[in-house]
Design a protein around this motif. Structure first.
Motif, short mmCIF file in Angstrom:
data_model
loop_
_atom_site.label_atom_id
_atom_site.label_comp_id
_atom_site.label_asym_id
_atom_site.label_seq_id
_atom_site.Cartn_x
_atom_site.Cartn_y
_atom_site.Cartn_z
N SER A 147 -19.81 -22.90 -61.39
CA SER A 147 -20.66 -23.36 -62.50
C SER A 147 -21.88 -24.11 -61.98
O SER A 147 -22.95 -24.04 -62.59
CB SER A 147 -19.85 -24.22 -63.47
OG SER A 147 -19.03 -25.11 -62.78
N GLY A 148 -21.74 -24.84 -60.85
CA GLY A 148 -22.91 -25.51 -60.28
C GLY A 148 -23.98 -24.50 -59.89
O GLY A 148 -25.17 -24.69 -60.16
N GLN A 149 -23.54 -23.39 -59.27
CA GLN A 149 -24.47 -22.33 -58.87
C GLN A 149 -25.16 -21.73 -60.08
O GLN A 149 -26.36 -21.46 -60.05
CB GLN A 149 -23.72 -21.24 -58.09
CG GLN A 149 -23.33 -21.64 -56.69
CD GLN A 149 -22.00 -22.37 -56.65
OE1 GLN A 149 -21.62 -23.09 -57.55
NE2 GLN A 149 -21.27 -22.21 -55.55
N PHE A 150 -24.39 -21.52 -61.17
CA PHE A 150 -24.99 -20.98 -62.40
C PHE A 150 -26.16 -21.86 -62.83
O PHE A 150 -27.23 -21.37 -63.16
CB PHE A 150 -23.96 -20.96 -63.55
CG PHE A 150 -22.96 -19.85 -63.46
CD1 PHE A 150 -23.13 -18.80 -62.58
CD2 PHE A 150 -21.84 -19.86 -64.26
CE1 PHE A 150 -22.21 -17.78 -62.50
CE2 PHE A 150 -20.90 -18.84 -64.19
CZ PHE A 150 -21.09 -17.80 -63.31
N THR A 151 -25.90 -23.19 -62.86
CA THR A 151 -26.92 -24.09 -63.41
C THR A 151 -28.17 -24.11 -62.56
O THR A 151 -29.23 -24.48 -63.04
CB THR A 151 -26.38 -25.52 -63.55
OG1 THR A 151 -25.27 -25.66 -62.69
CG2 THR A 151 -26.00 -25.83 -64.96
N VAL A 152 -28.07 -23.75 -61.28
CA VAL A 152 -29.27 -23.72 -60.46
C VAL A 152 -29.95 -22.35 -60.54
O VAL A 152 -31.17 -22.24 -60.64
CB VAL A 152 -28.95 -24.06 -58.99
CG1 VAL A 152 -30.19 -23.94 -58.13
CG2 VAL A 152 -28.39 -25.47 -58.90
N LEU A 153 -29.12 -21.29 -60.54
CA LEU A 153 -29.71 -19.95 -60.48
C LEU A 153 -30.44 -19.59 -61.78
O LEU A 153 -31.50 -18.97 -61.75
CB LEU A 153 -28.63 -18.91 -60.17
CG LEU A 153 -29.13 -17.47 -60.04
CD1 LEU A 153 -30.23 -17.36 -59.01
CD2 LEU A 153 -28.00 -16.52 -59.67
N PHE A 154 -29.89 -20.01 -62.92
CA PHE A 154 -30.49 -19.57 -64.19
C PHE A 154 -31.93 -20.07 -64.33
O PHE A 154 -32.83 -19.26 -64.57
CB PHE A 154 -29.62 -19.99 -65.38
CG PHE A 154 -30.05 -19.39 -66.67
CD1 PHE A 154 -29.95 -18.01 -66.86
CD2 PHE A 154 -30.60 -20.16 -67.68
CE1 PHE A 154 -30.36 -17.43 -68.04
CE2 PHE A 154 -31.02 -19.58 -68.86
CZ PHE A 154 -30.90 -18.21 -69.04
N PRO A 155 -32.20 -21.38 -64.16
CA PRO A 155 -33.61 -21.80 -64.22
C PRO A 155 -34.47 -21.15 -63.14
O PRO A 155 -35.65 -20.86 -63.39
CB PRO A 155 -33.55 -23.31 -64.06
CG PRO A 155 -32.19 -23.65 -63.67
CD PRO A 155 -31.29 -22.53 -64.07
N LEU A 156 -33.88 -20.87 -61.96
CA LEU A 156 -34.66 -20.20 -60.91
C LEU A 156 -35.12 -18.82 -61.39
O LEU A 156 -36.25 -18.41 -61.13
CB LEU A 156 -33.82 -20.04 -59.65
CG LEU A 156 -33.79 -21.23 -58.69
CD1 LEU A 156 -32.96 -20.88 -57.47
CD2 LEU A 156 -35.21 -21.59 -58.27
#
Lengths: 253, 665
Positions: free
Chosen positions: B447-456
């Motif tokens: 979930s941490g990765q999701f929160t970074v990748l989506f705005p990227l």
């Protein structure tokens, strides 16, 4: 003419996990054409040493050479000459046995004809042809060992590094595997296996290294390591030190 | 036995990492306190509907979270106790009790206290009812989650089950996207939040919220407060009965899980992937693609993620059609691609230690990364393009062509590059694939990765979108064409370049990744990693000369390779938050320029008139500074010959004892 380099050479390997020195300056030389057995009690550092020596775990210091090619500084040449069977690692679990071997053969750049021939041979030779359409994840422990061994052989390496190859393998398959490996060494190939079954190592290996607490206690031909003892097991107990005899537990009557 | 299992869980928690728990617990606690505040502060006429809705969201998160995340809490598995001579009832009680130990249930219990604070407003009888309703609601929410996750786990053994699970997760995601888009559309005219706060959730939705099990407690409290104790008692008994039913269903599922195998019988090679495979080259890259196609088809975890991405796009279309908001339909393909990137950002961790075969085959790292990228393109992109083009043609929305033509290629390239880069750089390791135990869903929690990748992904698609906007609104066709060309070039560059960074990383640090996948981050994020990183950086000084050509990507590789733990932490914090000020600034600026008088959640708009514009610009500047700081960490130039170990990094020089860090390594 320069002397032929040894098949496998571990030099000064060290690895520390937290406070524990798992491998402490391990030096071993596997002569070309030998069948080398690495023995030691549980947790002695056998697997850690072999994992570092084949290039899957970065050592704190030291390294390994395969026919003179350094595993860490010349990995492409070193890796093209070895076949490895690690203990307990995953494989592409959702492939069938045939698909896995085909994949590994193609990954090594074999041509279509070679791929088909070798995959057929390996599946039949290791008694896996009935399971060739079963997904790896459904294989039993012994079958995983056998498909792993087939994968280590498919690109015809000159050195095999096998971690506990006979564990969980039934006696009939073990005999087959021993036969395959003997033929391989007779043809000039070199084999390193790790095991804690002394009788097996004494039966199949011509060279032995003994590891305990991360250090090499003895290495050489089986006769040299056996020395004056009746068998390898006695020599091993003498080297590693016999535990206090436990008579059994009072409450387990 | 129950006590023993609770102590086991405590021991497992004690031996695990506490960082995640602390962060998750803090975020959860804030949300729980907000829930309580709603029950205390909301106007009397709207509070019941609002609280029921908020608790409904808690329930939905509990139910959907585990199956779309990591497969739920698997620290105590039923299989562990299969041989214990205890009746199933005791085992269930132990599993339930041990699942209350940790962070999530206490946080939810705090949120449920909102029932009590609501009840105080209704009087003594309501407060007494709440005393019973609070624990019952917590138990029902936890049991709903357990039963649903177990049902998904059981269903995952069949193809149809995977399909149904995927549609369920996709429905929640699609509803989320649609609600967001509808909210954005409606909030141009009204302030949705103020309306909800003052007038409450409108009739059909508040009834639904009260009808959900999470709303029964609210219903009971209100009934007690309005003088109908029988209705209150009925609702409480209903909660109790529902809890018992859930317990019984869960028991059946646990028994079946303990006593049956986890995989179905072997399947032959049928389906699309098999047809596709005949056309693959027989070389190494073709072999990787064949392996990946097989795995996307047969691994239940990946099959689920594939279908969630595809179904979400389809359902966004369906919802757009059903509510008459057809502008969402051309965007469905973009949503599919973005979700496809999110769903495949953890592929290396899902394959576990199988990475060893790649590491031991000479030159296989590049083929593995490129093969995975090509497979990703084959699996996700044709259908996304089809949905988008079909949607535009079907609804006749020709306005969408330039936007899609510019943004889709950029997004596809960014997805293909970023997902594989995340998979190599920042995996979320879970149980090994051959040691899943009884839950095919068990995996690391990304979930941490999701929160970074989506705005990227949003940032990557912003430039072509902005350029298209410029062209469309100024009526300049040349700019539109330039935007499309920009999108295509950006996509190619990102897909190729980030893939290159990924495989180079795999070549240099493959053994470390393997260690992380086998033993988790805690075991490997130690000394030796930073040590080898420094050795690499010193080696890179010599070889930098001949790599001028792609200097940016080379720098990115080197800086990622030598990232100190402090820079890594700074990067993670920035990555998680940088989009907030950017979003706030942009939305506020549009609000000010368009003259919207409903501030919604856009902070600058809440300020007095003259301060709004500076605040919005300030937000944008803050966001730009944060992006700049991230870029500085990622692309900083090669340092001059470092004077000593530990001083090769700008952030290190702030260390009060630089000499000590040098020797500590």
């Amino acid at each position: 003419m320069t002397p032929r380099p040894p098949a496998f050479e571990l030099y000064g390997l060290c690895k520390r996990f937290g406070a524990k020195q798992a491998v402490d300056h391990v030096d071993l030389t596997v002569p070309s054409g030998s069948f080398y057995g690495l023995v030691g009690p549980n947790g002695a550092g056998k697997t850690t040493s072999l994992t570092m020596a084949v290039g899957l775990l970065r050592p704190d210091s030291g390294g390994a050479r395969v026919f003179g090619a350094d595993v860490w500084s010349d990995p492409l040449r070193a890796k093209s000459m070895i076949g490895v069977l690690p203990d307990g690692m995953a494989m592409p679990e959702r492939l069938t046995g045939r698909e896995l071997l085909t994949y590994l053969a193609q990954l090594r750049g074999l041509d279509r004809g070679q791929v088909g021939e070798r995959v057929d041979d390996l599946l039949a030779g290791l008694g896996l042809d009935e399971a060739e359409n079963t997904l790896i994840i459904e294989y039993s422990a012994g079958m995983r060992k056998k498909i792993g061994l087939a994968g280590a052989l498919v690109h015809a390496p000159r050195l095999l590094v096998l971690d506990e190859p006979f564990e969980a393998v039934d006696p009939v398959s073990a005999t087959v595997i021993k036969g395959i490996l003997r033929t391989f060494t007779d043809g000039g190939g070199s084999v390193v296996i790790s095991s804690h079954v002394m009788a097996l190592v004494e039966q199949v290996c011509d060279h032995v290294g003994v590891i305990a607490r991360g250090r090499v206690l003895a290495s050489g031909t089986t006769e040299e390591v056996r020395g004056g003892h009746a068998g390898l097991e006695e020599a091993f107990v003498d080297l590693v030190g016999a535990p206090e005899p436990v008579k059994g537990f009072a409450w387990l009557a | 036995m129950v006590g023993v299992m609770v102590r086991m869980k405590l021991a497992i928690l004690r031996n695990g990492s506490s960082t995640r728990r602390l962060v998750g617990g803090a975020v959860g606690l804030v949300l729980a306190v907000l829930t309580v505040l709603v029950s205390v502060l909301a106007p009397p006429e709207s509070v019941v509907g609002l609280l029921a809705t908020v608790l409904g969201v808690w329930l939905v998160c509990w139910v959907v979270g585990p199956s779309s995340g990591s497969g739920g809490d698997e620290s105590l598995r039923p299989e562990y106790f299969a041989l214990e001579p205890v009746p199933l009832r005791t085992l269930m009680a132990g599993l339930l009790a041990s699942s209350f130990v940790g962070v999530t249930v206490p946080v939810t219990a705090v949120a449920s206290l909102s029932l009590f604070t609501l009840a105080i407003r209704f009087g003594l009888l309501a407060a007494l009812v709440a005393l019973v309703a609070v624990p019952l609601t917590v138990v029902v929410i936890v049991l709903c989650s357990r039963v649903f996750t177990a049902m998904i786990g059981a269903a995952m053994r069949t193809r149809i089950g995977i399909e149904i699970s995927a549609i369920q997760s996709a429905a929640v995601l699609a509803a989320g996207f649609s609600v967001f888009m509808v909210h954005q559309a409606v909030s141009q005219h009204t302030d949705v939040f103020a309306m909800l706060w003052n007038e409450g959730v409108s009739a059909p939705y508040s009834t639904v919220a009260l009808a959900l099990p999470s709303g029964w407690g609210v219903f009971a409290v209100r009934a007690a407060g309005e003088g109908s104790p029988l209705s209150a008692l009925g609702a409480l008994l209903g909660l109790l009965a529902f809890a018992l039913v859930l317990l019984a269903v869960w028991g059946v599922l646990v028994r079946r899980r303990v006593s049956s195998p986890t995989t179905g019988s072997a399947r032959g090679g049928r389906g699309v992937t098999h047809v596709l495979q005949r056309f693959l080259p027989s070389g190494p890259t073709g072999a990787v693609i064949a392996r990946e196609l097989r795995t996307w088809g047969k691994d239940p975890r990946r099959a689920l993620e594939l279908r969630v991405a595809l179904w979400t796009g389809v359902l966004v279309c369906a919802m757009g059609l059903s509510v008459g908001m057809t502008f969402m339909i051309p965007l469905a393909g973009l949503i599919m691609v973005a979700l496809a990137a999110l769903m495949s950002l953890n592929v290396y961790a899902l394959d576990g230690s199988a990475l060893w075969q790649t590491l031991l085959s000479p030159g296989a790292e590049r083929r593995d990364v490129r093969g995975r990228q090509i497979t990703w393109l084959l699996v996700f992109v044709p259908i996304s393009v089809l949905v988008t083009v079909g949607g535009i043609v079907f609804t006749g929305q020709d306005w969408a062509w330039p936007w899609v033509a510019a943004v889709l290629p950029a997004l596809v390239g960014a997805g293909a590059g970023l997902s594989v880069l995340f998979a190599v750089l920042w995996p979320a390791p879970g149980p090994e694939p051959h040691r899943h135990g009884g839950s095919p869903l068990a995996s690391g929690d990304p979930s941490g990765q999701f929160t970074v990748l989506f705005p990227l992904l949003l940032v990557c698609s912003a430039p072509p979108a902005a350029l298209t906007g410029l062209g469309v609104f100024s009526g300049n066709q040349d700019i539109v064409w330039a935007a499309i060309a920009f999108g295509v070039v950006e996509g190619l560059l990102l897909g190729w370049g980030l893939g290159r960074v990924a495989y180079r990383r795999l070549e240099t640090r493959g053994p470390e990744l393997l260690g992380t996948l086998r033993w988790g981050w805690d075991a490997t994020a130690g000394r030796s990693v930073e040590q080898t990183g420094q050795e690499r950086s010193e080696g890179a000084v010599g070889e930098a000369g001949d790599e001028e050509e792609w200097a940016l990507f080379t720098r990115l590789e080197r800086n990622l390779d030598t990232l100190s733990s402090r820079s890594g932490a700074a990067l993670a914090v920035l990555g998680l938050t940088f989009w907030l000020p950017l979003y706030q600034g942009t939305a506020s600026l549009i609000g000010i320029l368009a003259g919207a008088d409903h501030p919604s959640w856009h902070l600058p708009l809440h300020l007095p008139g003259p301060f709004q514009l500076p605040a919005a610009v300030g937000m944008l500047l803050l966001g730009a500074v944060m992006v700049g700081a991230m870029l500085r960490i990622l692309f900083r130039a090669l340092p001059e010959r470092p004077p000593g170990p530990g001083n090769d990094d700008g952030s290190e020089s702030a260390d009060p004892e630089p000499g000590r860090t040098g020797t500590a390594r």
